[in-house]
Design a protein around this motif. Structure first.
Motif, mmCIF file in Angstrom:
data_model
loop_
_atom_site.group_PDB
_atom_site.id
_atom_site.type_symbol
_atom_site.label_atom_id
_atom_site.label_comp_id
_atom_site.label_asym_id
_atom_site.label_seq_id
_atom_site.Cartn_x
_atom_site.Cartn_y
_atom_site.Cartn_z
ATOM 1 N N LEU A 104 -30.008 -11.795 1.803
ATOM 2 C CA LEU A 104 -29.395 -11.068 2.728
ATOM 3 C C LEU A 104 -30.431 -10.636 3.788
ATOM 4 C CD1 LEU A 104 -26.939 -8.574 0.950
ATOM 5 C CD2 LEU A 104 -26.352 -10.645 2.325
ATOM 6 N N ASP A 105 -31.633 -10.145 3.550
ATOM 7 C CA ASP A 105 -32.527 -9.757 4.369
ATOM 8 C C ASP A 105 -33.094 -11.180 5.273
ATOM 9 O OD1 ASP A 105 -32.574 -7.213 4.030
ATOM 10 O OD2 ASP A 105 -34.372 -7.138 2.490
ATOM 11 N N ALA A 106 -33.108 -12.179 4.315
ATOM 12 C CA ALA A 106 -33.465 -13.593 5.069
ATOM 13 C C ALA A 106 -32.498 -14.183 6.061
ATOM 14 C CB ALA A 106 -33.764 -14.663 4.045
ATOM 15 N N GLY A 107 -31.192 -13.493 6.088
ATOM 16 C CA GLY A 107 -30.297 -14.155 6.943
ATOM 17 C C GLY A 107 -28.873 -14.906 6.303
ATOM 18 N N PHE A 108 -29.103 -14.733 5.253
ATOM 19 C CA PHE A 108 -27.744 -15.552 4.247
ATOM 20 C C PHE A 108 -26.607 -14.709 4.462
ATOM 21 C CE2 PHE A 108 -31.591 -17.614 2.636
ATOM 22 C CZ PHE A 108 -30.935 -19.066 1.951
ATOM 23 N N PRO A 109 -25.589 -15.508 4.721
ATOM 24 C CA PRO A 109 -24.100 -14.493 4.713
ATOM 25 C C PRO A 109 -24.001 -14.340 3.120
ATOM 26 C CG PRO A 109 -23.897 -17.009 5.330
ATOM 27 C CD PRO A 109 -25.345 -17.053 4.874
ATOM 28 N N ARG A 110 -23.477 -13.103 3.376
ATOM 29 C CA ARG A 110 -23.025 -12.095 2.070
ATOM 30 C C ARG A 110 -22.652 -12.872 0.937
ATOM 31 N NH1 ARG A 110 -23.703 -7.365 0.349
ATOM 32 N NH2 ARG A 110 -22.234 -6.385 -0.971
ATOM 33 N N GLY A 111 -21.497 -13.511 1.022
ATOM 34 C CA GLY A 111 -20.845 -14.487 0.045
ATOM 35 C C GLY A 111 -21.796 -15.270 -0.508
ATOM 36 N N LEU A 112 -22.557 -16.111 0.291
ATOM 37 C CA LEU A 112 -23.397 -17.255 -0.291
ATOM 38 C C LEU A 112 -24.545 -16.442 -0.939
ATOM 39 C CD1 LEU A 112 -24.438 -20.034 -0.322
ATOM 40 C CD2 LEU A 112 -25.419 -20.052 2.029
ATOM 41 N N ALA A 113 -25.177 -15.513 -0.271
ATOM 42 C CA ALA A 113 -26.363 -14.891 -1.104
ATOM 43 C C ALA A 113 -25.831 -14.172 -2.360
ATOM 44 C CB ALA A 113 -26.585 -13.450 -0.136
ATOM 45 N N LEU A 114 -24.575 -13.664 -2.630
ATOM 46 C CA LEU A 114 -24.436 -13.378 -3.915
ATOM 47 C C LEU A 114 -24.360 -14.427 -4.762
ATOM 48 C CD1 LEU A 114 -21.635 -10.614 -2.800
ATOM 49 C CD2 LEU A 114 -24.051 -10.202 -3.606
ATOM 50 N N ARG A 115 -23.635 -15.733 -4.464
ATOM 51 C CA ARG A 115 -23.337 -16.772 -5.372
ATOM 52 C C ARG A 115 -24.826 -17.268 -5.750
ATOM 53 N NH1 ARG A 115 -19.001 -17.897 -2.076
ATOM 54 N NH2 ARG A 115 -20.387 -19.273 -0.497
ATOM 55 N N LEU A 116 -25.765 -17.445 -4.505
ATOM 56 C CA LEU A 116 -26.960 -18.021 -5.084
ATOM 57 C C LEU A 116 -27.914 -16.722 -5.881
ATOM 58 C CD1 LEU A 116 -27.955 -19.040 -1.307
ATOM 59 C CD2 LEU A 116 -27.482 -20.783 -3.436
ATOM 60 N N ALA A 117 -27.544 -15.643 -5.721
ATOM 61 C CA ALA A 117 -28.520 -14.556 -6.454
ATOM 62 C C ALA A 117 -27.991 -14.795 -8.025
ATOM 63 C CB ALA A 117 -28.144 -13.255 -5.937
ATOM 64 N N ARG A 118 -26.670 -14.982 -8.113
ATOM 65 C CA ARG A 118 -26.202 -15.400 -9.690
ATOM 66 C C ARG A 118 -26.882 -16.290 -10.413
ATOM 67 N NH1 ARG A 118 -21.178 -15.148 -7.395
ATOM 68 N NH2 ARG A 118 -20.503 -12.634 -6.838
ATOM 69 N N ASP A 119 -27.150 -17.409 -9.510
ATOM 70 C CA ASP A 119 -27.537 -18.700 -10.284
ATOM 71 C C ASP A 119 -29.059 -18.732 -10.161
ATOM 72 O OD1 ASP A 119 -27.960 -21.316 -10.987
ATOM 73 O OD2 ASP A 119 -26.341 -22.007 -10.100
ATOM 74 N N THR A 120 -29.686 -18.394 -11.395
ATOM 75 C CA THR A 120 -31.023 -18.486 -11.458
ATOM 76 C C THR A 120 -31.730 -20.026 -11.124
ATOM 77 O OG1 THR A 120 -31.003 -18.699 -13.800
ATOM 78 C CG2 THR A 120 -31.308 -16.395 -12.620
ATOM 79 N N ARG A 121 -30.889 -20.957 -11.150
ATOM 80 C CA ARG A 121 -31.568 -22.280 -10.958
ATOM 81 C C ARG A 121 -31.912 -22.263 -9.470
ATOM 82 N NH1 ARG A 121 -26.490 -25.707 -12.538
ATOM 83 N NH2 ARG A 121 -25.698 -23.983 -11.388
ATOM 84 N N TYR A 122 -31.437 -21.795 -8.593
ATOM 85 C CA TYR A 122 -31.970 -21.610 -7.101
ATOM 86 C C TYR A 122 -33.212 -21.059 -7.025
ATOM 87 C CZ TYR A 122 -27.662 -23.751 -5.584
ATOM 88 O OH TYR A 122 -26.564 -24.696 -5.267
#
Length: 78
Positions: free
Chosen positions: A28-46
């Protein structure tokens, strides 16, 4: 060729709650939209640091997500 992703759990690849909060906050601090940030945060493969680095260099978050999508799964939607 881009793949169409259907929302699904990434069982065994999810970050624990404290890590999830930290990862999503960084995105979120880097500028990702909230929904995308949450999905990416859940997936540790990223690779969180690689995602942020691409965005800091001017890459839109949705494109950074596509570039760094795990090879074994289609990319997450933006």
């Amino acid at each position: 060729m881009p793949h169409v992703h259907h929302e699904r759990e990434t069982e065994g690849r999810q970050a624990p709650p404290s890590t999830l909060e930290w990862r999503s906050g960084r995105l979120l601090d880097a500028g990702f939209p909230r929904g995308l940030a949450l999905r990416l945060a859940r997936d540790t493969r990223y690779d969180l640091h690689a995602l942020i680095e691409l965005v800091e260099r001017g890459c839109p978050p949705s494109l950074a997500t596509r570039i760094l999508a795990p090879i074994d799964d289609p990319p997450l939607p933006a």
